[in-house]
Write a protein that holds these residues in place. Sequence first.
Motif, PDB file in Angstrom:
ATOM      1  N   LEU A  69      53.260 -53.056  51.297  1.00 32.00           N
ATOM      2  CA  LEU A  69      51.914 -53.455  52.253  1.00 32.00           C
ATOM      3  C   LEU A  69      50.750 -53.415  51.397  1.00 32.00           C
ATOM      4  N   PRO A  70      50.406 -54.419  50.818  1.00 22.33           N
ATOM      5  CA  PRO A  70      48.722 -54.428  50.471  1.00 22.33           C
ATOM      6  C   PRO A  70      47.598 -54.876  51.205  1.00 22.33           C
ATOM      7  N   SER A  71      46.254 -54.309  50.774  1.00 17.76           N
ATOM      8  CA  SER A  71      45.950 -55.001  52.215  1.00 17.76           C
ATOM      9  C   SER A  71      45.118 -56.576  51.769  1.00 17.76           C
ATOM     10  N   GLN A  72      44.052 -57.085  52.396  1.00 21.65           N
ATOM     11  CA  GLN A  72      43.456 -58.127  51.989  1.00 21.65           C
ATOM     12  C   GLN A  72      42.664 -58.371  50.476  1.00 21.65           C
ATOM     13  N   GLY A  73      43.510 -59.513  49.594  1.00 22.76           N
ATOM     14  CA  GLY A  73      42.962 -59.589  48.832  1.00 22.76           C
ATOM     15  C   GLY A  73      43.657 -58.995  47.295  1.00 22.76           C
ATOM     16  N   PHE A  74      44.546 -58.438  47.919  1.00 24.70           N
ATOM     17  CA  PHE A  74      45.860 -58.121  46.430  1.00 24.70           C
ATOM     18  C   PHE A  74      46.989 -58.771  46.932  1.00 24.70           C
ATOM     19  N   GLU A  75      47.479 -59.183  46.144  1.00 25.65           N
ATOM     20  CA  GLU A  75      48.687 -60.080  46.222  1.00 25.65           C
ATOM     21  C   GLU A  75      49.661 -59.574  45.099  1.00 25.65           C
ATOM     22  N   TYR A  76      50.898 -59.954  45.246  1.00 23.46           N
ATOM     23  CA  TYR A  76      51.781 -59.796  43.998  1.00 23.46           C
ATOM     24  C   TYR A  76      53.185 -60.785  44.157  1.00 23.46           C
ATOM     25  N   ALA A  77      53.969 -60.825  43.070  1.00 18.03           N
ATOM     26  CA  ALA A  77      54.975 -61.644  43.535  1.00 18.03           C
ATOM     27  C   ALA A  77      56.433 -60.774  42.533  1.00 18.03           C
ATOM     28  N   TRP A  78      57.503 -60.558  42.635  1.00 20.61           N
ATOM     29  CA  TRP A  78      58.570 -60.456  42.521  1.00 20.61           C
ATOM     30  C   TRP A  78      59.785 -61.507  42.628  1.00 20.61           C
ATOM     31  N   ARG A  79      60.800 -61.149  41.341  1.00 17.26           N
ATOM     32  CA  ARG A  79      62.069 -61.464  41.157  1.00 17.26           C
ATOM     33  C   ARG A  79      63.421 -60.870  41.874  1.00 17.26           C
ATOM     34  N   GLY A  90      63.076 -52.640  36.598  1.00 16.65           N
ATOM     35  CA  GLY A  90      61.750 -52.322  35.515  1.00 16.65           C
ATOM     36  C   GLY A  90      60.817 -53.904  35.137  1.00 16.65           C
ATOM     37  N   ALA A  91      61.655 -54.020  35.478  1.00  8.88           N
ATOM     38  CA  ALA A  91      60.770 -55.798  35.079  1.00  8.88           C
ATOM     39  C   ALA A  91      61.023 -56.948  36.426  1.00  8.88           C
ATOM     40  N   ARG A  92      61.210 -56.432  37.136  1.00 15.08           N
ATOM     41  CA  ARG A  92      60.667 -57.440  38.608  1.00 15.08           C
ATOM     42  C   ARG A  92      59.073 -57.731  38.997  1.00 15.08           C
ATOM     43  N   ILE A  93      58.480 -57.396  39.169  1.00 15.21           N
ATOM     44  CA  ILE A  93      56.800 -57.998  38.636  1.00 15.21           C
ATOM     45  C   ILE A  93      56.822 -58.753  37.809  1.00 15.21           C
ATOM     46  N   ASP A  94      56.363 -59.518  37.556  1.00 12.20           N
ATOM     47  CA  ASP A  94      55.637 -60.899  37.172  1.00 12.20           C
ATOM     48  C   ASP A  94      53.727 -60.384  37.334  1.00 12.20           C
ATOM     49  N   PRO A  95      53.494 -59.571  36.148  1.00 11.05           N
ATOM     50  CA  PRO A  95      52.385 -58.679  35.995  1.00 11.05           C
ATOM     51  C   PRO A  95      50.797 -59.573  36.140  1.00 11.05           C
ATOM     52  N   MET A 142      41.938 -42.866  45.512  1.00 18.58           N
ATOM     53  CA  MET A 142      42.233 -42.439  43.778  1.00 18.58           C
ATOM     54  C   MET A 142      42.320 -43.664  42.940  1.00 18.58           C
ATOM     55  N   THR A 143      42.056 -43.337  41.167  1.00 15.80           N
ATOM     56  CA  THR A 143      41.734 -44.317  40.331  1.00 15.80           C
ATOM     57  C   THR A 143      42.917 -44.374  39.577  1.00 15.80           C
ATOM     58  N   LEU A 144      43.950 -45.774  39.292  1.00 13.52           N
ATOM     59  CA  LEU A 144      44.380 -46.140  38.361  1.00 13.52           C
ATOM     60  C   LEU A 144      44.249 -47.583  37.255  1.00 13.52           C
ATOM     61  N   SER A 145      44.447 -47.122  36.429  1.00 14.13           N
ATOM     62  CA  SER A 145      44.774 -48.073  35.380  1.00 14.13           C
ATOM     63  C   SER A 145      45.353 -49.948  35.775  1.00 14.13           C
ATOM     64  N   GLY A 146      45.119 -50.898  36.112  1.00 13.34           N
ATOM     65  CA  GLY A 146      45.723 -52.214  35.832  1.00 13.34           C
ATOM     66  C   GLY A 146      47.421 -51.987  35.203  1.00 13.34           C
ATOM     67  N   THR A 147      48.046 -51.241  34.058  1.00 16.37           N
ATOM     68  CA  THR A 147      49.361 -50.837  33.426  1.00 16.37           C
ATOM     69  C   THR A 147      49.662 -49.755  34.969  1.00 16.37           C
ATOM     70  N   GLN A 148      49.029 -49.296  35.121  1.00 16.68           N
ATOM     71  CA  GLN A 148      49.346 -48.004  36.364  1.00 16.68           C
ATOM     72  C   GLN A 148      49.682 -48.645  37.633  1.00 16.68           C
ATOM     73  N   ILE A 149      49.173 -49.662  37.574  1.00 18.75           N
ATOM     74  CA  ILE A 149      49.401 -50.229  39.461  1.00 18.75           C
ATOM     75  C   ILE A 149      51.192 -51.546  38.978  1.00 18.75           C
ATOM     76  N   ASP A 150      50.701 -51.591  37.705  1.00 19.68           N
ATOM     77  CA  ASP A 150      52.014 -52.827  37.180  1.00 19.68           C
ATOM     78  C   ASP A 150      53.409 -51.946  37.694  1.00 19.68           C
ATOM     79  N   ALA A 151      52.978 -50.669  36.758  1.00 21.96           N
ATOM     80  CA  ALA A 151      54.150 -49.264  37.014  1.00 21.96           C
ATOM     81  C   ALA A 151      54.750 -49.108  38.430  1.00 21.96           C
ATOM     82  N   LEU A 152      54.078 -48.610  39.400  1.00 23.19           N
ATOM     83  CA  LEU A 152      53.209 -48.331  40.741  1.00 23.19           C
ATOM     84  C   LEU A 152      54.060 -49.398  41.346  1.00 23.19           C
ATOM     85  N   LEU A 153      54.144 -50.821  40.901  1.00 23.48           N
ATOM     86  CA  LEU A 153      54.709 -52.310  42.231  1.00 23.48           C
ATOM     87  C   LEU A 153      56.914 -51.729  41.289  1.00 23.48           C
TER      88      LEU A 153
END
Length: 552
Positions: free
Chosen positions: A460-470, A476-481, A435-446
């Motif tokens: 759990l993401p596939s190779q080439g995708f990464e993110y960090a969290w606190r 609602g604000a644990r992911i650093d965009p 499916m297609t999601l925007s960058g904003t939607q992906i942030d909200a998803l995480l």
Amino acid sequence: MKLIALNDFHGNLLPPRDPTLLPDRPGQPDIPVPLGGASYISTAVAQLKAANPRNVVVAAGDLISASPLQSSLFHDEPAIAVMNGIGLEFSAVGNHEFDRGRGALLRMQRGGCAEDGTLGQDTCVNGPFPGAAFRYMAANVVDETGTPLLPAVGIKTFIVDGRMPLSIGFIGLTLEGTPELVNRTGIAGLRFLDEAETINREAAALTKQGVRAIVVLIHEGGEPPVGADLDDESCPGFAGAITGIVAKLDPAIDLVISGHTHRVYRCRLPTADPARTILVTGAGSAGRYLTDIDLQLAADTGDVLSAAARNVPIVNDSAANVRPDRYPPLAPEPKVAAIVAEFDRRSRERSLQPVGRIASALSRQQDTAGEMPLGYVIADAQLAAAAKQADRRADFALMNPGGVRAELAPLDAAGTVTYGQVYTVQPFGGALMTMTLSGTQIDALLEQQWRADGRYAILLPSQGFEYAWRASAPLGARIDPASIRLRGKPLSPTGRYRVNVNAFLANGGDGFRVLLEGTERVEFGIDRDVLIDYLSAQPVKPPKLGRIRRLD
């Protein structure tokens, strides 16, 4: 009266592969003991029944689905067959009872043939299926008319020494959050009601009928802290959704038999009345334990005077027994053993078929950041499968940790893995979707990985995708965009990205409702088949970690 309880059996006809660590002598380390297996459960049930002829065998849901091949390959009819053989009388439904949809659940209860021919045979794969001899109960699941999908309660009555009959009422229900845990297309039109309100309503109705002993069978539970003393019924540090439910229960409730969290416990939990506690039990999962519960009832009124429980390990003889003086193995019960042997035989050829190779074991354990080697491999396999078809290509894939049901270990020096092993890892056979999601939607998803009730599911993401969290950041604000990166580059809030997930997630499973907003949805492939293709192409090595980073 004796109640014999289990929960979260998940079609484990055979003993689970991994032994369970049990206490040895004081001051000594725990020792691995082989537990579980339907025929051994049957023996243990028979022994407990012999101790008290006034008994009931009950369950708290998830008897079926997320099952090994021996049961799942045959639409989980074998799991129902062994429960019938064991003598189960009442069971709550669990979320996994809804995995194949409401029609399949009703077939489990009523009998009849499956609607598909997944084995390439007649749809009655096992001959006429009689259904469950026990009563499934779903007090808080109502259909379009407001009618419970299945009975809300069950009652068993005993005559003691020719005196007045004594009755025990059972209220069975699943967790209100079931729609977030199953594919929503299979439960369309059903509503899942508040657990405590439902229990109290049904308890009032039972009381009006003169039932004074009331037991709740609920597919919701809690978790004792790591290293907790399981003999301490005060259960300090015990947490989970069941605590909030128990705190709201009517004083008419005498006992709660719970499940869902796969933990072993027996706790006296506080209620709304600070002077009153309720005994709450959980028997782990996969048939490794039974809970042996003794209720003392007043002969003149039927009121519960006391309740006591112990969790009994089901020690089998599937491996060299450790400390038989402390944990003597049970013998298999012949009638249930025959059922198990028949389905094991029928599934064996397919189960033992080699399908691929791995360089070393792939763990399903998540570390403190949420990383899981096997989950990464599954996501990589799905991304690779999507890349083979132009209209289904994805930028990255995401896998839910709850969909990884077992670790994957090589069987020999060549790294061989079999169809049965992969089936156990991914027993659901769900479709995949891009499916297609925007960058904003992906942030909200995480951000939806964490919920207000304290539950979480780290994707759990596939190779080439990464993110960090606190962990210390608010909901609602644990992911650093800025940490969300695809092939080393940050996502654009307005960018359009193709994301691959399984159908469970695509339909908002595990609370990931952002995925319901995805556009240009294209379905392809089956998750298990895709993983087999990936493993067959080359020996798969444990993936490099670092896709998920925890910052505190």
